[in-house]
Scaffold this active site. Structure first.
Site, PDB file in Angstrom:
ATOM      1  N   HIS A 197     -13.607 -51.137 -36.478  1.00  0.00           N
ATOM      2  CA  HIS A 197     -14.083 -52.452 -36.040  1.00  0.00           C
ATOM      3  C   HIS A 197     -14.086 -53.425 -37.197  1.00  0.00           C
ATOM      4  O   HIS A 197     -14.326 -53.045 -38.343  1.00  0.00           O
ATOM      5  CB  HIS A 197     -15.456 -52.366 -35.375  1.00  0.00           C
TER       6      HIS A 197
ATOM      7  N   ASP B 138     -16.009 -56.229 -37.227  1.00  0.00           N
ATOM      8  CA  ASP B 138     -17.283 -56.933 -37.380  1.00  0.00           C
ATOM      9  C   ASP B 138     -18.260 -56.136 -38.241  1.00  0.00           C
ATOM     10  O   ASP B 138     -18.140 -54.919 -38.392  1.00  0.00           O
ATOM     11  CB  ASP B 138     -17.918 -57.275 -36.023  1.00  0.00           C
TER      12      ASP B 138
ATOM     13  N   ASP C 221     -19.120 -49.594 -43.656  1.00  0.00           N
ATOM     14  CA  ASP C 221     -19.073 -49.700 -42.186  1.00  0.00           C
ATOM     15  C   ASP C 221     -18.416 -51.001 -41.776  1.00  0.00           C
ATOM     16  O   ASP C 221     -19.090 -51.984 -41.578  1.00  0.00           O
ATOM     17  CB  ASP C 221     -20.510 -49.602 -41.656  1.00  0.00           C
TER      18      ASP C 221
ATOM     19  N   GLU D 198     -18.246 -54.341 -32.220  1.00  0.00           N
ATOM     20  CA  GLU D 198     -18.713 -52.952 -32.170  1.00  0.00           C
ATOM     21  C   GLU D 198     -20.204 -52.898 -32.420  1.00  0.00           C
ATOM     22  O   GLU D 198     -20.935 -52.158 -31.767  1.00  0.00           O
ATOM     23  CB  GLU D 198     -17.979 -52.112 -33.227  1.00  0.00           C
ATOM     24  N   GLU D 199     -20.657 -53.719 -33.377  1.00  0.00           N
ATOM     25  CA  GLU D 199     -22.062 -53.661 -33.804  1.00  0.00           C
ATOM     26  C   GLU D 199     -23.017 -54.234 -32.763  1.00  0.00           C
ATOM     27  O   GLU D 199     -24.224 -54.146 -32.928  1.00  0.00           O
ATOM     28  CB  GLU D 199     -22.238 -54.395 -35.139  1.00  0.00           C
TER      29      GLU D 199
ATOM     30  N   GLU E  20     -15.334 -44.374 -38.597  1.00  0.00           N
ATOM     31  CA  GLU E  20     -16.737 -44.644 -38.953  1.00  0.00           C
ATOM     32  C   GLU E  20     -17.149 -43.699 -40.082  1.00  0.00           C
ATOM     33  O   GLU E  20     -16.643 -42.574 -40.185  1.00  0.00           O
ATOM     34  CB  GLU E  20     -17.646 -44.394 -37.746  1.00  0.00           C
TER      35      GLU E  20
ATOM     36  N   HIS F 242     -25.353 -50.914 -42.864  1.00  0.00           N
ATOM     37  CA  HIS F 242     -26.358 -51.875 -42.388  1.00  0.00           C
ATOM     38  C   HIS F 242     -27.436 -52.185 -43.438  1.00  0.00           C
ATOM     39  O   HIS F 242     -28.329 -52.986 -43.179  1.00  0.00           O
ATOM     40  CB  HIS F 242     -27.044 -51.405 -41.088  1.00  0.00           C
TER      41      HIS F 242
HETATM   42 ZN   LIG Z   1     -19.438 -49.044 -37.700  1.00  0.00          ZN
END
Ligand SMILES: [Zn+2]
Length: 398
Positions: free
Chosen positions: A84, A86, A116, A148-149, A176, A371
């Site tokens: 992803h 984003d 990520d 995705e997030e 991932e 994150h």
């Molecule tokens: Zn991810």
């Protein structure tokens, strides 16, 4: 040395390294709420510079796009590398260095998305010229999603289009962060936006009003009761692989009401389920919706304007470990990993599996760093990812 210096320069520049590509990708602040089109345009141009055409799959208001491409021959049996574009926001996080600039310190690459999962995307993109130079006999296919997030909502339309447009792949690797370990299963889940509508009266007249907050609390209590029942039961064989070894239901946000002495007109909350493979996520969703429907009927009987509405805002299918799966076998050959792991977070892998493609998760970095403020990818992980790509190209060229 001097001969080399005076030798004619090649017409084309040397391919960008994975690290140089990572620098570029991280510099696009592709937080899920914002557009990712600048990044997508850059990737398109990068691929085009190697003669690789790619196709965009737009979101409804054309503010974002997914991108996919076939590198090498237009034949079935290739491998899809999926990630992803984003990233999660940096708001309120305390960063030591600029999150949108990759900064190397003590063997780590700091920056939002390094782990990520722009690190994996950079490795996949750096593999493109290598795959072409190696003359791969089966294609390397790239799939870059958005959103995705915020519930894996960008992947399904992209995957639907890939199934139509590309020769069918033998395996999908979703990159991932897994510390380059094979992950062959994860939980699925559904997100619900719940709105309880009450009826305002002075709280001294409570029985004539409907407190949306107090009625919403009944649904939250139902969620708590389900968790208690789940945890009291003995986990099945599949569930026992997970931490925690069962399905979980969770309320993550709630708001409502105006004052201590007014029955609340509105209460809104967000509920999510994380369901182990083998259990029906749809079954859990319907059980919650049935409970909400019971409350809705009850409230309407008291005040016709009151009630409950439930809207599903994401649905992530579980990744179920495959028996003799092609993707699992491929990743085992490439990494030498003979173990296997399951994770409790959702990924786009479940969506690929849902259309019948063999799929696993394997990518550089540790999900623990995702994150976070000062998100980083260890250089050693990035290098392990590079070795994975080189091994993949050798396999596709054989
Ligand atoms: Zn991810």
């Amino acid at each position: 040395m001097s001969a080399a210096r005076t030798a004619p320069q090649p017409m084309t520049a040397a391919p960008m390294t994975a690290r140089q590509i990572l620098d570029r990708l991280v510099a696009f602040p592709t937080v899920s709420r914002d557009s990712n089109l600048d990044l997508i345009a850059w990737v398109e141009a990068y691929l085009a510079s190697y003669g690789v055409t790619s196709e965009r799959v737009w979101n409804e208001d054309r503010t974002k796009a997914a991108l996919f491409a076939n590198v090498g021959p237009g034949l079935p049996g290739g491998v899809i590398l999926s990630g992803h574009s984003d990233v999660v926001p940096v708001d309120g996080q305390d960063w030591t260095s600029d999150p949108w600039t990759v900064t190397e310190r003590e063997g780590r690459l700091y920056g939002r998305g390094t782990c990520d999962m722009k690190g994996f995307l950079a490795l996949a993109l750096a593999a493109v010229p290598k795959a072409l130079a190696a003359g791969v006999k089966r294609p390397l296919q790239l799939a870059i999603s958005y959103d995705e997030e915020v519930g894996c909502t960008g992947a399904p339309p992209m995957i639907a289009r890939i199934v139509e447009a590309l020769p069918r792949a033998a395996a999908v690797v979703v990159g991932e962060p897994s510390r380059m370990r094979l992950v062959n299963g994860h939980k699925g889940g559904t997100g619900f936006r719940v709105h309880v509508k009450g009826f305002e009266v002075h709280s001294s007249l409570l029985p004539t009003g409907v407190s949306a907050i107090m009625e919403a609390a009944r649904l939250v209590t139902w969620v708590n009761d389900q968790n208690a029942a789940i945890m009291a039961a003995t986990p099945g064989t599949m569930a026992a692989l997970f931490h925690p070894p069962h399905t979980t239901l969770h309320v993550g946000r709630i708001e409502g009401g105006t004052a201590h002495n007014i029955t609340a007109a509105d209460c809104r909350f967000l509920m999510e389920s994380r369901v182990v493979p083998g259990e029906s996520a749809e079954g859990w969703a319907q059980a919650f919706e049935a409970e909400a429907a019971r409350l809705d009927a009850d409230l309407k009987a008291r005040r016709p304007g009151a009630g409950v509405t439930v809207e599903r805002f994401f649905n992530v299918p579980a990744l179920t470990p495959e028996t003799d799966g092609a993707a699992e076998a491929l990743v085992r050959r490439l990494t030498g990993d003979n173990g296997s792991d399951v994770v409790s977070y959702g990924t786009e892998a479940g969506h690929f599996q849902a259309v019948g493609l063999s799929c696993v998760v394997c990518g550089p970095g540790d999900i623990a760093q995702a994150h976070q403020a000062d998100e980083y990818l260890e250089l050693s992980e990035f290098q392990a990812g590079e070795r994975f790509m080189d091994a993949l190209i050798r396999e596709l060229a054989a």
